[in-house]
Write a protein that holds these residues in place. Structure first.
Motif, PDB file in Angstrom:
ATOM      1  N   ASP A   5       3.463  11.658   6.593  1.00  0.00           N
ATOM      2  CA  ASP A   5       3.369  10.260   5.588  1.00  0.00           C
ATOM      3  C   ASP A   5       4.907   9.819   5.130  1.00  0.00           C
ATOM      4  O   ASP A   5       5.888  10.677   5.287  1.00  0.00           O
ATOM      5  N   MET A   6       4.899   8.787   4.393  1.00  0.00           N
ATOM      6  CA  MET A   6       5.819   8.452   3.594  1.00  0.00           C
ATOM      7  C   MET A   6       5.440   8.457   2.265  1.00  0.00           C
ATOM      8  O   MET A   6       4.899   7.213   1.891  1.00  0.00           O
ATOM      9  N   PRO A   7       5.801   9.505   1.398  1.00  0.00           N
ATOM     10  CA  PRO A   7       5.097   9.455   0.096  1.00  0.00           C
ATOM     11  C   PRO A   7       5.256   8.321  -0.747  1.00  0.00           C
ATOM     12  O   PRO A   7       4.511   7.891  -1.501  1.00  0.00           O
ATOM     13  N   GLU A   8       6.715   7.650  -0.868  1.00  0.00           N
ATOM     14  CA  GLU A   8       6.817   6.449  -1.683  1.00  0.00           C
ATOM     15  C   GLU A   8       6.024   5.388  -1.397  1.00  0.00           C
ATOM     16  O   GLU A   8       5.466   4.667  -2.077  1.00  0.00           O
ATOM     17  N   MET A   9       5.744   5.214   0.054  1.00  0.00           N
ATOM     18  CA  MET A   9       4.860   3.904   0.346  1.00  0.00           C
ATOM     19  C   MET A   9       3.462   4.231   0.611  1.00  0.00           C
ATOM     20  O   MET A   9       2.454   3.472   0.365  1.00  0.00           O
ATOM     21  N   GLN A  10       2.995   5.539   0.609  1.00  0.00           N
ATOM     22  CA  GLN A  10       1.688   6.125   0.879  1.00  0.00           C
ATOM     23  C   GLN A  10       0.953   6.807  -0.009  1.00  0.00           C
ATOM     24  O   GLN A  10      -0.148   7.186   0.046  1.00  0.00           O
ATOM     25  N   GLY A  11       1.664   7.095  -1.336  1.00  0.00           N
ATOM     26  CA  GLY A  11       1.436   7.810  -2.276  1.00  0.00           C
ATOM     27  C   GLY A  11       1.518   9.346  -1.981  1.00  0.00           C
ATOM     28  O   GLY A  11       1.477   9.627  -1.107  1.00  0.00           O
ATOM     29  N   ASN A  12       2.175   9.813  -2.859  1.00  0.00           N
ATOM     30  CA  ASN A  12       2.536  11.249  -3.038  1.00  0.00           C
ATOM     31  C   ASN A  12       1.313  12.245  -3.092  1.00  0.00           C
ATOM     32  O   ASN A  12       0.856  12.880  -3.806  1.00  0.00           O
ATOM     33  N   LYS A  13       0.449  12.200  -1.834  1.00  0.00           N
ATOM     34  CA  LYS A  13      -0.722  13.079  -1.832  1.00  0.00           C
ATOM     35  C   LYS A  13      -0.362  14.433  -1.853  1.00  0.00           C
ATOM     36  O   LYS A  13       0.628  14.975  -1.068  1.00  0.00           O
ATOM     37  N   VAL A  14      -1.072  15.330  -2.629  1.00  0.00           N
ATOM     38  CA  VAL A  14      -0.893  16.798  -2.422  1.00  0.00           C
ATOM     39  C   VAL A  14      -1.557  17.227  -1.159  1.00  0.00           C
ATOM     40  O   VAL A  14      -2.758  17.344  -0.899  1.00  0.00           O
ATOM     41  N   ILE A  15      -0.748  18.074  -0.530  1.00  0.00           N
ATOM     42  CA  ILE A  15      -1.116  18.760   0.858  1.00  0.00           C
ATOM     43  C   ILE A  15      -1.396  20.162   0.706  1.00  0.00           C
ATOM     44  O   ILE A  15      -0.467  20.912   0.277  1.00  0.00           O
TER      45      ILE A  15
END
Length: 442
Positions: free
Chosen positions: A147-157
């Motif tokens: 993913d791209m955290p800045e564009m898609q939300g910094n999801k916790v994996i």
């Protein structure tokens, strides 16, 4: 599904489709820009290549069903199984890649081991950050999330979440010697790659081909990704090479050249970087005769010379002042130097550059260039003409020195010298009127 990602996918499609779309945009943009100067071409191209660089690194091997193929038994060598954990850098390593031909080809890669079987690779190219999560088994390395955290939300994996994911694609396999394709991409092993860090011999090369470009990714044991090269159909290449790990990159501004007078190889060092990419010497097509050095004028302490770097679609000439092995660039151009002429008093030199006059349409028209240098001051001379004609938009048919400070040259007689179509029409006309102009300087 994350709402931002859903909207992105809706607008641009999934990763593979986005990559192909961007490649098509880049190719179309390049065709449009050819009618302009090479300098403007690279500026306009940078915007598209920025997107390309992100998408290529995001997932170059996306496929619906990860697969590999092997050669027939009589082609196979004795199996050597790789320890796939060695195909990544150490936990916490920050690797610096320096790019060529596009500013976004330079990026920083951070490796984070989450467990013995999962590793996260984060990439920051100065425009956007991407992250990819890999699952390592005894047989293969699988991409399971990106993913791209800045564009898609910094999801916790979490590790628990990663265990539930189906692989998106296969990155590498342990039985690399007996593998010819991964995800329908060609595999070459062992390959060689010379990069600023060092020269690698046992490299895994994975090549992905599309209609507009060929993308090659290079991996080495204990170093992971060490380079990536995108080659477009017209020969232009965007190159990213591993330069350093855990230390800021320091590229020496050196260039091996062949001295035309002595026919010997020399290493020249630049005082500063002007129109010269220090990665040129690591270009796959760079040979002993790629960079040629020619002396134009020599004094007791210094000399004026030309360095011509001839790479596919990337010709550059540099006018330099040389003191021993140290050189200072005083001018540069993307056109080839045709010849040069000394003034009658031997104090100035005129250098004529041209890509030739065999263009068949406005799209391929390139103007000529005529520059004058003072041989004692070792500087380019500011010039003016006897009428308002911009030399950067001219086709120069001939030139000669009239006296010590006047140069005469012949150009096509067209109404608007800055309009390429008129030059092209003149080139194919039966009647080709010319006019003679003069360059003067103080």
């Amino acid at each position: 599904m994350n709402e931002v990602k859903r909207q992105l996918d809706q607008k641009m499609g999934h990763t593979k489709a986005r990559s192909e779309k961007i490649l098509q945009m880049v190719e179309q943009n390049k065709k449009t820009q050819r009618k302009k100067s090479p300098k403007l071409y690279y500026v306009a191209f940078a915007t598209f290549a920025a997107l390309l660089a992100v998408l290529l690194y995001m997932n170059p091997f996306e496929t619906q069903a990860p697969t590999t193929s092997t050669p027939t038994p009589n082609e196979s060598s004795e199996q050597t199984s790789l320890n796939l954990k060695n195909l990544f850098k150490q936990d916490g390593d920050v690797a610096y890649f320096v790019g060529m031909n596009n500013e976004y080809a330079t990026f920083k890669e951070t490796t984070t081991w989450l467990s013995d079987n999962y590793v996260k690779i984060s990439v920051d190219n100065g425009a956007i950050e991407t992250r990819k999560f890999y699952r390592i088994t005894a047989d293969a390395i699988y991409l399971v999330f990106e993913d791209m955290p800045e564009m898609q939300g910094n999801k916790v994996i979490t590790l628990e979440y990663l265990d539930t994911l189906t692989p998106i694609s296969t990155l590498l396999v342990a039985d690399i010697e007996n593998t010819t394709t991964i995800n329908e991409n060609n595999v070459t092993y062992p390959a060689e790659l010379n990069i600023p860090l060092k020269k690698f011999n046992n490299v895994i090369e994975i090549t992905n081909e599309t209609e507009n470009a060929t993308m090659s990714f290079y991996y080495a044991e204990h170093f992971g990704l060490i380079g990536q090269i995108s080659t477009f159909t017209d020969g232009l290449q965007i190159i990213s090479l591993l330069t350093s790990i855990n230390t800021e990159p320091a590229i020496e501004l050196t260039l091996p050249v062949m001295n035309q007078a002595t026919h010997e190889k020399e290493i020249l060092t630049f005082e500063e970087r002007i129109m010269f990419d220090p990665l040129s010497m690591y270009h796959p097509k760079f040979t002993d005769t790629t960079a040629i050095y020619t002396t134009l004028h020599q004094s007791e302490e210094h000399e004026l010379g030309i360095i011509e770097i001839n790479l596919p679609q990337q010709f550059t000439n540099l006018i330099v002042v040389r003191t021993g092995d140290l050189v200072k660039t005083i001018s540069g151009d993307f056109r080839e130097i045709v010849d040069w002429k000394l003034s009658p008093d031997q104090k100035h030199i005129a250098i004529y550059s041209s890509d030739g006059h065999d263009w068949q349409s406005e799209e391929y028209y390139q103007s000529d260039n005529l520059e004058i240098y003072h041989l004692e001051q070792l500087l380019e001379v500011k010039t003016y003409t006897d009428e308002e004609l911009n030399l950067l938009h001219s086709t120069i048919l001939s030139y000669h020195w009239v006296d010590h400070d006047t140069l005469e040259y012949v150009v096509p007689d067209v109404e608007e010298p800055s309009y390429p179509k008129l030059f092209v029409d003149w080139m194919h006309a039966d009647n080709q009127p010319t006019k003679t102009l003069q360059i003067k300087f103080e």
